[in-house]
Motif scaffolding. Structure first.
Motif, short mmCIF file in Angstrom:
data_model
loop_
_atom_site.label_atom_id
_atom_site.label_comp_id
_atom_site.label_asym_id
_atom_site.label_seq_id
_atom_site.Cartn_x
_atom_site.Cartn_y
_atom_site.Cartn_z
N TYR A 252 49.44 37.53 74.66
CA TYR A 252 50.51 38.47 74.36
C TYR A 252 50.19 39.15 73.04
CZ TYR A 252 55.05 40.56 73.73
OH TYR A 252 56.06 41.47 73.55
N PRO B 166 50.25 36.59 83.11
CA PRO B 166 50.97 37.29 82.04
C PRO B 166 52.46 36.95 81.96
CG PRO B 166 50.60 38.78 83.87
CD PRO B 166 49.90 37.49 84.21
N TRP C 13 51.35 42.20 77.59
CA TRP C 13 50.30 41.25 77.95
C TRP C 13 48.98 41.98 78.09
CZ3 TRP C 13 50.98 36.20 77.68
CH2 TRP C 13 52.28 35.70 77.69
N TYR D 91 45.12 35.75 79.81
CA TYR D 91 46.08 36.66 79.20
C TYR D 91 46.54 36.17 77.83
CZ TYR D 91 46.43 38.85 83.75
OH TYR D 91 46.14 39.52 84.91
#
Length: 109
Positions: free
Chosen positions: A16, A62, A97, A14
């Motif tokens: 951001y 996330p 995410w 993941y």
């Protein structure tokens, strides 16, 4: 094909992704979408390629509390495998995410 290759042979995790009101990545996320005419989190699609403008944490899950598996360096790319619902962000246009896999960057990749 690039999605299957990245998912199978690349590292998945993941990152951001957040876009400011000026349609540029914020300080929380220095990832650039390499697709013309797009930019907000809501416009991300499976297969879109993101390129790191500077260091970006590549995480196991996330959340910022999650362990960073490694750090993407400037110029590294990832391909979007899944983008969940966006967050309610402050001081930005959109963000959330994104589940991604590492992939090659470059003109002919």
């Amino acid at each position: 094909m690039k999605i299957v290759t990245a998912w199978r042979f690349g590292a998945s995790g993941y990152v951001y992704y957040e876009i400011g009101k000026d349609l540029m990545p914020t300080g929380d996320s220095d990832l650039f979408l390499l697709e013309p005419g797009k930019g907000t989190y809501e416009e991300l699609s499976i297969g879109d390629k993101l390129q790191a403008g500077s260091w970006v944490h590549f995480r196991e899950s996330p959340t910022t509390a999650s362990r960073a598996r490694f750090v993407l360096q400037r110029g590294d790319c990832v391909v979007v495998l899944k983008a969940d619902k966006p967050f309610a962000v402050t001081d930005a246009l959109s963000g959330g995410w994104v589940y991604v896999a590492t992939t090659a960057c470059g003109l002919f990749q």
